[in-house]
Design a protein around this motif. Structure first.
Motif, PDB file in Angstrom:
ATOM      1  N   LYS A  48       0.849  -1.177   0.000  1.00  0.00           N
ATOM      2  CA  LYS A  48       0.000   0.000   0.000  1.00  0.00           C
ATOM      3  C   LYS A  48       0.888   1.231   0.000  1.00  0.00           C
ATOM      4  N   LEU A  49       0.505   2.198  -0.824  1.00  0.00           N
ATOM      5  CA  LEU A  49       1.233   3.471  -0.833  1.00  0.00           C
ATOM      6  C   LEU A  49       0.316   4.558  -0.277  1.00  0.00           C
ATOM      7  N   ALA A  50       0.932   5.559   0.354  1.00  0.00           N
ATOM      8  CA  ALA A  50       0.196   6.731   0.833  1.00  0.00           C
ATOM      9  C   ALA A  50       0.649   7.935   0.028  1.00  0.00           C
ATOM     10  N   PHE A  51      -0.273   8.873  -0.184  1.00  0.00           N
ATOM     11  CA  PHE A  51      -0.005  10.067  -1.012  1.00  0.00           C
ATOM     12  C   PHE A  51      -0.573  11.267  -0.260  1.00  0.00           C
ATOM     13  N   THR A  52       0.212  12.328  -0.139  1.00  0.00           N
ATOM     14  CA  THR A  52      -0.250  13.500   0.598  1.00  0.00           C
ATOM     15  C   THR A  52       0.347  14.778   0.019  1.00  0.00           C
ATOM     16  N   THR A  53      -0.246  15.904   0.364  1.00  0.00           N
ATOM     17  CA  THR A  53       0.290  17.194  -0.084  1.00  0.00           C
ATOM     18  C   THR A  53       0.083  18.250   0.990  1.00  0.00           C
ATOM     19  N   ASP A  54       0.964  19.234   1.018  1.00  0.00           N
ATOM     20  CA  ASP A  54       0.842  20.385   1.918  1.00  0.00           C
ATOM     21  C   ASP A  54       1.570  21.578   1.313  1.00  0.00           C
ATOM     22  N   SER A  55       0.925  22.739   1.422  1.00  0.00           N
ATOM     23  CA  SER A  55       1.611  23.975   1.051  1.00  0.00           C
ATOM     24  C   SER A  55       1.999  24.704   2.330  1.00  0.00           C
ATOM     25  N   PHE A  56       3.144  25.346   2.313  1.00  0.00           N
ATOM     26  CA  PHE A  56       3.652  26.026   3.503  1.00  0.00           C
ATOM     27  C   PHE A  56       3.834  27.509   3.222  1.00  0.00           C
ATOM     28  N   VAL A  57       3.268  28.312   4.146  1.00  0.00           N
ATOM     29  CA  VAL A  57       3.272  29.767   3.979  1.00  0.00           C
ATOM     30  C   VAL A  57       3.726  30.416   5.289  1.00  0.00           C
ATOM     31  N   VAL A  58       4.487  29.671   6.084  1.00  0.00           N
ATOM     32  CA  VAL A  58       4.835  30.114   7.439  1.00  0.00           C
ATOM     33  C   VAL A  58       5.513  31.500   7.416  1.00  0.00           C
ATOM     34  N   LYS A  59       5.207  32.277   8.450  1.00  0.00           N
ATOM     35  CA  LYS A  59       5.784  33.613   8.575  1.00  0.00           C
ATOM     36  C   LYS A  59       6.251  33.790  10.002  1.00  0.00           C
ATOM     37  N   PRO A  60       7.496  34.084  10.288  1.00  0.00           N
ATOM     38  CA  PRO A  60       8.583  34.302   9.312  1.00  0.00           C
ATOM     39  C   PRO A  60       9.136  32.988   8.760  1.00  0.00           C
ATOM     40  N   LEU A  61       9.952  33.121   7.713  1.00  0.00           N
ATOM     41  CA  LEU A  61      10.488  31.942   7.038  1.00  0.00           C
ATOM     42  C   LEU A  61      11.504  31.199   7.887  1.00  0.00           C
ATOM     43  N   PHE A  62      12.206  31.950   8.754  1.00  0.00           N
ATOM     44  CA  PHE A  62      13.186  31.343   9.652  1.00  0.00           C
ATOM     45  C   PHE A  62      12.726  31.579  11.095  1.00  0.00           C
ATOM     46  N   PHE A  63      12.821  30.545  11.902  1.00  0.00           N
ATOM     47  CA  PHE A  63      12.418  30.639  13.305  1.00  0.00           C
ATOM     48  C   PHE A  63      13.337  29.726  14.108  1.00  0.00           C
ATOM     49  N   ARG A  64      13.299  29.855  15.420  1.00  0.00           N
ATOM     50  CA  ARG A  64      14.145  29.007  16.256  1.00  0.00           C
ATOM     51  C   ARG A  64      13.812  27.545  16.054  1.00  0.00           C
ATOM     52  N   GLY A  65      14.796  26.793  15.619  1.00  0.00           N
ATOM     53  CA  GLY A  65      14.575  25.357  15.464  1.00  0.00           C
ATOM     54  C   GLY A  65      14.180  24.968  14.054  1.00  0.00           C
ATOM     55  N   GLY A  66      14.172  25.925  13.142  1.00  0.00           N
ATOM     56  CA  GLY A  66      13.811  25.518  11.791  1.00  0.00           C
ATOM     57  C   GLY A  66      13.579  26.663  10.830  1.00  0.00           C
ATOM     58  N   ASN A  67      13.133  26.293   9.657  1.00  0.00           N
ATOM     59  CA  ASN A  67      12.746  27.262   8.631  1.00  0.00           C
ATOM     60  C   ASN A  67      11.694  26.590   7.755  1.00  0.00           C
ATOM     61  N   ILE A  68      11.182  27.330   6.792  1.00  0.00           N
ATOM     62  CA  ILE A  68      10.072  26.831   5.970  1.00  0.00           C
ATOM     63  C   ILE A  68      10.405  25.521   5.249  1.00  0.00           C
ATOM     64  N   GLY A  69      11.691  25.340   4.908  1.00  0.00           N
ATOM     65  CA  GLY A  69      12.092  24.130   4.198  1.00  0.00           C
ATOM     66  C   GLY A  69      12.015  22.903   5.094  1.00  0.00           C
ATOM     67  N   LYS A  70      12.591  23.023   6.293  1.00  0.00           N
ATOM     68  CA  LYS A  70      12.527  21.921   7.256  1.00  0.00           C
ATOM     69  C   LYS A  70      11.071  21.605   7.587  1.00  0.00           C
ATOM     70  N   LEU A  71      10.290  22.664   7.799  1.00  0.00           N
ATOM     71  CA  LEU A  71       8.875  22.509   8.146  1.00  0.00           C
ATOM     72  C   LEU A  71       8.110  21.759   7.053  1.00  0.00           C
ATOM     73  N   ALA A  72       8.402  22.121   5.793  1.00  0.00           N
ATOM     74  CA  ALA A  72       7.692  21.509   4.669  1.00  0.00           C
ATOM     75  C   ALA A  72       7.993  20.012   4.593  1.00  0.00           C
ATOM     76  N   VAL A  73       9.263  19.671   4.657  1.00  0.00           N
ATOM     77  CA  VAL A  73       9.621  18.252   4.524  1.00  0.00           C
ATOM     78  C   VAL A  73       9.101  17.467   5.726  1.00  0.00           C
TER      79      VAL A  73
END
Lengths: 333, 333
Positions: A48-73
């Motif tokens: 069985k395969l699972a399929f999902t999607t999410d768009s990320f619009v976090v503000k600000p792009l960089f924050f303590r412990g991460g950024n939009i890229g880390k958050l997206a993945v």
């Protein structure tokens, strides 16, 4: 009069669900159940395969412990994990504002790569769009993902007595975003909990057979996620306030801004429903896993009020934990 | 000094390719070949699946012959088709500006549904984000897709003599966007060619075995796509100007704005490389398919200058068709 979209349509609560049910489900393929799973599961050969999607619009792009890229993945990997799936392949779609810093884009792409290396996910296809200055706020990222569902995972209807585990402290992502966004004049080492939850799938091993469902408490926090679960399962969720792991900074900042931590987003936590009697055994195993040292059993299902979330409070009372209504924190992810 | 993103990084030409090679491929999983396929193909049981993603930022959102929703679904279906795949499952991620018209959102979702019904694709997972007024230009959509690859399709290295087919008139989408964006004081019935190309997969049947590669000529038009193909195949592409189907309105508007139609986007066309000697047979079959009545053989591969696209002109000369450099038309898709 033409109705308009407002921020509450994107907060993950009542209005988002309304938009999905009243608009998108009119046109798209409504899931067979009344639930809105974060991942769609389909058969492919023997697996069985699972399929999902999410768009990320976090503000600000960089924050303590991460950024939009880390958050997206992490966000996409965690949505796959809720379906009992380890990530295989991810896509990455970038919408970038003209004038955006190439150096920041490198940092963001590197964060995405780091999480992929940690989890074994591979970014295999992508897309880049650039829009004129002022037409997008810096950078938005979409990540979609395909994962392979564990043979041990068979989601089931919850029953009274089934136990609810959270894998760590709540609301740390939401609080970190608030700290990055507003100058609260507060010194703290708090960071976002943003992390991949895919290792839970292998980490739970045979215990996964006794997991009835999983959900990552992102927008709207555990209060919103548990209200959705209570409604879907047509049971009452009874929380035990004393058991809920909340860092003191999360509590303090919630107090200052008047936001209950139960409604603050996590981006590296999982709500796990364990079959009655399996909670303690599972908890022991979970606490040994990365990012899960503070895991706790925070409540259980009862046959009380269908669709309701209640909480035994610290002072021994019982209160209702309602679903979020109206927008609280836009662009938290 | 920190380098900045500019609009040319999103135009699909030299600068986009540079950004992908010099930034994203540093961190992500570079395809084994030097090519950048629109879809990633992987084994799943006895079948091969294709996976692709695209974000859509087209401006304006509604244009003659379509809107951003139709464009998104067709674009993702067409990327799957380039891998020889029929669409199975799509995701839809919406990033919506606060205040956006609910009525328009209905129209857009309906268009997406219509193309799904036409092609058998199913939208099975989605995501909705809302951002504050002024932080996104109306609506952006990401669609990712999973398709099943035809057993008849086995992409191969092109050879001298292989023939190049286009399934219809070029540049009609790009021209329609220009007409919607600028008041050119021109009356015309021209519409975008925006359409799903998935029926080609079944429509070509056994002939698909003699298709060596396919590409949808979107951003940067057939000139950009053919330059990429010529470079990847290390052959020369020789076009025959007389054979290229260009509607008179496309020519006229290109003239007014100083844009060569070879560089104008199509969103419902496919470039098909047919094995030497199979072009005419295939063309006959293709012309009978929906959206393909104007298909033509427009050129062939030669062993001349590796990586170059040349064109026999109407007046009998030969000119080079260079790859696009610098941004021409932002937000065409």
């Amino acid at each position: 009069m033409d109705e308009k979209i407002n921020l509450a349509h994107g907060d993950g609560g009542v209005d988002t669900q309304g938009l999905i049910r009243n608009l998108f489900y009119q046109y798209f393929d409504e899931p067979l159940s009344n639930s809105m799973p974060d991942s769609f599961v389909f058969e492919a050969g023997q697996h069985k395969l699972a399929f999902t999607t999410d768009s990320f619009v976090v503000k600000p792009l960089f924050f303590r412990g991460g950024n939009i890229g880390k958050l997206a993945v992490c966000g996409t990997i965690n949505d796959l994990a809720t379906a009992g799936a380890r990530p295989l392949f991810l896509s990455a779609g970038f919408i970038i504002e003209e004038g955006f810093s190439m150096e920041k884009l490198h940092l963001i792409a590197k964060s995405m790569s780091d999480i992929c290396q940690e989890t074994g996910a591979k970014i295999v296809t992508g897309d880049t769009k650039v829009v004129e200055r002022g037409n997008v706020d810096g950078l938005f990222i979409n990540t979609s993902g395909i994962g392979i569902v564990s043979d041990n995972y068979h989601p089931q209807q919850a029953e009274p007595g089934d136990e609810i585990i959270i894998t760590g402290g709540i609301g740390e992502h939401g609080t970190s975003i608030l700290l990055a966004r507003y100058d609260l004049g507060m010194e703290t080492k708090l960071t976002s909990d943003c992390a991949p939850m895919s290792f839970l799938i292998n980490g739970l091993g045979e215990h996964l057979k006794h997991v009835k469902l999983m959900k990552d408490p992102t927008r709207g926090g555990i209060a919103t996620s548990l209200n959705e679960i209570a409604a879907e399962q047509a049971l009452e969720v009874e929380l035990n306030e004393k058991a809920i792991p909340v860092k003191s900074e999360v509590d303090a900042i919630g107090d200052i801004l008047g936001i209950d931590p139960l409604y603050l987003a996590s981006e590296g936590r999982m709500l796990i429903v364990a079959e009655k009697g399996w909670g303690e055994k599972m908890l022991h195993q979970i606490k040994a896993l990365d990012y899960c040292g503070e895991a706790q059993i925070i409540g259980r299902f009862t046959s009380g009020h269908q669709g309701m979330v209640s909480m035994k409070t610290l002072i021994g009372g019982k209160r209702i934990v309602p679903i979020l209504e109206g927008q609280m924190l836009p662009r938290i992810c």
